[in-house]
Design a protein around this motif. Structure first.
Motif, PDB file in Angstrom:
ATOM      1  N   MET A   1       1.864  12.264   0.691  1.00 52.35           N
ATOM      2  CA  MET A   1       2.881  11.628  -0.135  1.00 52.35           C
ATOM      3  C   MET A   1       2.230  10.656  -1.109  1.00 52.35           C
ATOM      4  O   MET A   1       2.865   9.718  -1.585  1.00 52.35           O
ATOM      5  N   SER A   2       0.964  10.880  -1.413  1.00 54.03           N
ATOM      6  CA  SER A   2       0.232   9.851  -2.147  1.00 54.03           C
ATOM      7  C   SER A   2       0.740   9.637  -3.570  1.00 54.03           C
ATOM      8  O   SER A   2       0.744   8.520  -4.054  1.00 54.03           O
ATOM      9  N   GLN A   3       1.191  10.695  -4.234  1.00 52.77           N
ATOM     10  CA  GLN A   3       1.625  10.512  -5.624  1.00 52.77           C
ATOM     11  C   GLN A   3       3.148  10.456  -5.720  1.00 52.77           C
ATOM     12  O   GLN A   3       3.760  11.001  -6.615  1.00 52.77           O
ATOM     13  N   ASN A   4       3.722   9.753  -4.757  1.00 57.43           N
ATOM     14  CA  ASN A   4       5.162   9.792  -4.657  1.00 57.43           C
ATOM     15  C   ASN A   4       5.863   8.713  -5.463  1.00 57.43           C
ATOM     16  O   ASN A   4       5.709   7.542  -5.201  1.00 57.43           O
ATOM     17  N   ALA A   6       8.968   8.138  -5.461  1.00 54.95           N
ATOM     18  CA  ALA A   6      10.180   7.689  -4.811  1.00 54.95           C
ATOM     19  C   ALA A   6       9.946   6.547  -3.821  1.00 54.95           C
ATOM     20  O   ALA A   6      10.873   6.080  -3.205  1.00 54.95           O
ATOM     21  N   PHE A   7       8.703   6.124  -3.661  1.00 51.23           N
ATOM     22  CA  PHE A   7       8.402   4.978  -2.812  1.00 51.23           C
ATOM     23  C   PHE A   7       8.103   3.757  -3.663  1.00 51.23           C
ATOM     24  O   PHE A   7       7.467   3.865  -4.704  1.00 51.23           O
ATOM     25  N   GLU A  81      19.438   9.483   1.350  1.00 55.01           N
ATOM     26  CA  GLU A  81      17.980   9.625   1.456  1.00 55.01           C
ATOM     27  C   GLU A  81      17.274   8.390   0.901  1.00 55.01           C
ATOM     28  O   GLU A  81      16.348   8.479   0.092  1.00 55.01           O
ATOM     29  N   SER A  85      11.389   0.638   5.213  1.00 61.49           N
ATOM     30  CA  SER A  85      10.634   0.606   6.462  1.00 61.49           C
ATOM     31  C   SER A  85       9.576  -0.487   6.348  1.00 61.49           C
ATOM     32  O   SER A  85       8.922  -0.609   5.310  1.00 61.49           O
ATOM     33  N   ARG A 131       7.836  -0.352   2.624  1.00 62.37           N
ATOM     34  CA  ARG A 131       8.168   0.402   1.433  1.00 62.37           C
ATOM     35  C   ARG A 131       9.648   0.681   1.383  1.00 62.37           C
ATOM     36  O   ARG A 131      10.329   0.803   2.411  1.00 62.37           O
ATOM     37  N   ILE A 133      12.425   3.322   0.074  1.00 62.75           N
ATOM     38  CA  ILE A 133      12.586   4.725  -0.297  1.00 62.75           C
ATOM     39  C   ILE A 133      13.794   4.758  -1.218  1.00 62.75           C
ATOM     40  O   ILE A 133      14.913   4.462  -0.801  1.00 62.75           O
ATOM     41  N   THR A 136      15.533  10.479  -4.073  1.00 63.39           N
ATOM     42  CA  THR A 136      15.549  11.341  -5.256  1.00 63.39           C
ATOM     43  C   THR A 136      16.207  12.652  -4.870  1.00 63.39           C
ATOM     44  O   THR A 136      15.548  13.673  -4.763  1.00 63.39           O
TER      45      THR A 136
END
Lengths: 140, 140
Positions: A1-4, A6-7, A81, A85, A131, A133, A136
């Motif tokens: 999920m490194s290039q996410n 949505a975080f 969604e 956390s 983070r 969320i 998306t």
């Protein structure tokens, strides 16, 4: 999920503010060389450390006293969604100082469960990460 | 909490039935020698293993592929101090079989997040434990 996209990483103050909103988190530790996790109610102390209350003879005390553990709390809404956390990582220690024990007996967390020979466990907030969320829907 | 009347141990079937009700759980693993925990959405496969979907290049894949992890889900109601918690412990493995990958692309979990080079992680349900917290307001 490194290039996410949505975080969003949360800073320490945001993390602590969110942590203070929820009554339950999860202690993450190692038991007999296996990863273990236990939901518990908790409170935050004035220095942002996490406080738990349990029995002196509990498996949890045996497993975590003096070792680095993680403590996680979250609020995640499946419908959107989205959510957050937070993870606190630091050394867990049973509080043995009688003055401190007495203070926490008044101000610290109570246990949801009947507890024999109650002790408090403090998890130092050495590392606090979190983070958000943002959600998306439709992607992924 | 060893002599706690307020807990009831759940059998494997009860655990799996509860797990199937919730969309999100937490992977518990070790990252750089520290305990780590990450909330993720998931689904259960037909053999009761836990399925996650993430990016091939993610930190999670690097940390868990081929090692034993725990996966926890719960539903806890603070108002009544009741709920349940289930933990699946077993080996995590990135699914490399193309037929299996294709099947899970149709039937497995989708990710809430944009994912590049999606892979599925399977956590074998080698050990499934759980407990119900029946709530004893006024005690503790």
């Amino acid at each position: 999920m490194s290039q996410n996209n949505a975080f969003r990483a949360l800073d320490r103050q945001e993390c602590l503010r969110l942590l203070a909103k929820v009554p339950v988190g999860r202690v993450v530790y190692t038991r007999q060389a296996l990863p273990a996790v236990l939901p518990v109610n908790f409170s935050l102390d004035m220095d942002a450390s996490v406080l738990l209350r349990t029995s002196a003879g509990s498996d949890l005390v045996r497993a975590v006293d003096g070792v680095v553990v993680a403590f996680e709390a979250d609020e995640i809404h499946a419908a959107t969604e989205s959510g957050w956390s937070v993870v606190v990582t630091g050394r867990a220690q049973v509080i043995t100082d009688p003055v401190e024990h007495e203070r926490l007996s008044r101000t610290g967390p109570r246990s949801w469960m009947p507890v024999r020979d109650a002790v408090f466990i403090r998890i130092e907030a050495e590392m606090v990460t979190g983070r958000e969320i943002t959600g998306t829907p439709g992607q992924g």
